[in-house]
Design a protein around this motif. Structure first.
Motif, PDB file in Angstrom:
ATOM      1  N   GLY A   1       1.042  -1.101  -0.085  1.00 51.43           N
ATOM      2  CA  GLY A   1      -0.323   0.433  -0.425  1.00 51.43           C
ATOM      3  C   GLY A   1       0.969   1.257  -0.018  1.00 51.43           C
ATOM      4  N   PRO A   2       1.863   2.222   1.147  1.00 52.53           N
ATOM      5  CA  PRO A   2       2.318   2.868   0.768  1.00 52.53           C
ATOM      6  C   PRO A   2       3.449   2.836  -0.401  1.00 52.53           C
ATOM      7  CG  PRO A   2       2.630   1.522   2.948  1.00 52.53           C
ATOM      8  CD  PRO A   2       1.468   0.683   2.217  1.00 52.53           C
TER       9      PRO A   2
ATOM     10  N   MET B   1       1.940   1.780  -3.485  1.00 50.69           N
ATOM     11  CA  MET B   1       1.906   2.193  -4.361  1.00 50.69           C
ATOM     12  C   MET B   1       1.459   3.272  -4.201  1.00 50.69           C
ATOM     13  SD  MET B   1       1.934   0.243  -6.678  1.00 50.69           S
ATOM     14  CE  MET B   1       3.234  -0.140  -6.320  1.00 50.69           C
ATOM     15  N   ASN B   2       1.262   3.574  -3.167  1.00 50.54           N
ATOM     16  CA  ASN B   2       0.706   5.401  -3.201  1.00 50.54           C
ATOM     17  C   ASN B   2       2.013   6.424  -3.223  1.00 50.54           C
ATOM     18  OD1 ASN B   2      -2.008   5.796  -1.529  1.00 50.54           O
ATOM     19  ND2 ASN B   2      -0.981   4.884  -0.193  1.00 50.54           N
ATOM     20  N   GLU B   3       3.419   6.035  -3.457  1.00 49.28           N
ATOM     21  CA  GLU B   3       4.230   6.613  -3.660  1.00 49.28           C
ATOM     22  C   GLU B   3       4.823   6.893  -4.565  1.00 49.28           C
ATOM     23  OE1 GLU B   3       9.395   7.075  -3.367  1.00 49.28           O
ATOM     24  OE2 GLU B   3       7.982   6.313  -1.106  1.00 49.28           O
TER      25      GLU B   3
ATOM     26  N   ASP C   1      -3.277   8.371 -10.604  1.00 52.03           N
ATOM     27  CA  ASP C   1      -3.771   8.560  -9.265  1.00 52.03           C
ATOM     28  C   ASP C   1      -3.870   7.943  -8.421  1.00 52.03           C
ATOM     29  OD1 ASP C   1      -4.992  11.796 -10.358  1.00 52.03           O
ATOM     30  OD2 ASP C   1      -6.785  11.098 -11.354  1.00 52.03           O
ATOM     31  N   THR C   2      -4.150   7.993  -7.485  1.00 54.09           N
ATOM     32  CA  THR C   2      -3.623   7.165  -5.934  1.00 54.09           C
ATOM     33  C   THR C   2      -5.153   7.382  -5.235  1.00 54.09           C
ATOM     34  OG1 THR C   2      -2.734   8.584  -4.788  1.00 54.09           O
ATOM     35  CG2 THR C   2      -1.303   7.352  -5.651  1.00 54.09           C
ATOM     36  N   ASP C   3      -6.080   6.676  -6.230  1.00 56.57           N
ATOM     37  CA  ASP C   3      -6.963   6.079  -5.809  1.00 56.57           C
ATOM     38  C   ASP C   3      -7.413   5.036  -5.355  1.00 56.57           C
ATOM     39  OD1 ASP C   3      -8.772   4.624  -7.423  1.00 56.57           O
ATOM     40  OD2 ASP C   3      -8.524   6.599  -8.431  1.00 56.57           O
ATOM     41  N   GLY C   4      -8.695   4.665  -4.146  1.00 52.17           N
ATOM     42  CA  GLY C   4      -8.376   2.705  -4.048  1.00 52.17           C
ATOM     43  C   GLY C   4      -8.331   1.761  -4.634  1.00 52.17           C
TER      44      GLY C   4
ATOM     45  N   ILE D   1      -4.698   1.702  -6.260  1.00 55.39           N
ATOM     46  CA  ILE D   1      -3.780   1.039  -5.927  1.00 55.39           C
ATOM     47  C   ILE D   1      -4.321  -0.362  -5.846  1.00 55.39           C
ATOM     48  CG2 ILE D   1      -2.877   1.135  -3.062  1.00 55.39           C
ATOM     49  CD1 ILE D   1      -3.673   3.751  -3.018  1.00 55.39           C
TER      50      ILE D   1
ATOM     51  N   TRP E   1       4.905   2.622 -10.733  1.00 56.63           N
ATOM     52  CA  TRP E   1       4.766   1.213 -10.233  1.00 56.63           C
ATOM     53  C   TRP E   1       4.905  -0.241 -10.947  1.00 56.63           C
ATOM     54  CZ3 TRP E   1       2.506  -2.562 -12.807  1.00 56.63           C
ATOM     55  CH2 TRP E   1       1.769  -2.281 -14.689  1.00 56.63           C
TER      56      TRP E   1
END
Length: 214
Positions: free
Chosen positions: A40-41, A43-45, A53-56, A59, A114
């Protein structure tokens, strides 16, 4: 009939093979579990750097792709390293596979997108695939007594132990960020020294390799 002195039926070589394969498989579980914990962290970065965009949903999707790439590599590596081990020896190929997944797991600290992470996870998966087929072959060829199944069970339990070690490491050091956690995934490389120094080839494999040299 059992004499009750079961340890007298197990040789030093068998213990060394069990230690090497269990450590390798356990640290494989450690490295793989660390990645799940930091996914999770990471992918957020990385997704914003990839123009996403870092939406759910993103991710979950792109993080899932990196996991899928690892699993494809794992399956491919299992076949590939299994074949190579028949030609070049168990311990040599096991060492190469462990180095591969350790080094390319740790190289994730340099990923900026990614898809860079996905490529690294695929290559790490190739190396990770070595443990199950080659480690199991080493156990089967070295533990030629009534304890073979137990030895195989101990080796396989190493993966679960690796998960608990990864969870403990994340609890203690997770505040340092996902890149630091992935650097820890390079620890399995240390097992290679132990395997190359202390774990011998099974006799018939050693004889086959010697015959090829001659």
């Amino acid at each position: 009939m059992s004499t009750g002195r079961w340890h007298q039926d197990i040789t030093r070589t068998q213990w060394l093979v069990l230690a090497g394969t269990t450590l390798g498989w356990g640290l494989d579980g450690f490295a793989g579990s660390l990645y799940v914990l930091v996914l999770g962290p990471a992918m957020n970065e990385l997704l914003p750097n990839s123009g996403i965009d870092t939406d759910g949903a993103a991710i979950g999707f792109y993080g899932g792709l990196t996991v899928a790439l690892f699993l494809v590599g794992w399956a491919t590596g299992g076949i590939l390293f299994g074949i190579l081990a028949d030609y070049f020896g168990r311990t040599r190929v096991l060492s190469v596979g462990i180095l591969t997944y350790a080094v390319f797991s740790a190289l994730a600290v340099f990923a900026e997108t990614w898809w860079q992470l996905g490529i690294l996870r695929f290559i790490a998966g190739l190396g990770s695939g070595v443990e199950a087929p080659v480690g199991a072959a080493l156990i089967a060829e070295s533990w030629r007594n009534r304890f073979r199944a137990r030895a195989g069970g101990v080796m396989m339990a190493g993966y679960a132990a690796g998960f608990f070690v990864a969870a403990a490491a994340y609890a203690l050091l997770g505040d340092h960020g996902w890149r630091a956690m992935m650097l820890l995934a390079g620890i399995p490389a240390l097992v290679v020294w132990f395997i190359r120094r202390y774990v011998p080839e099974p006799p018939e494999i050693g004889a086959h390799l010697q015959a090829r040299k001659e």
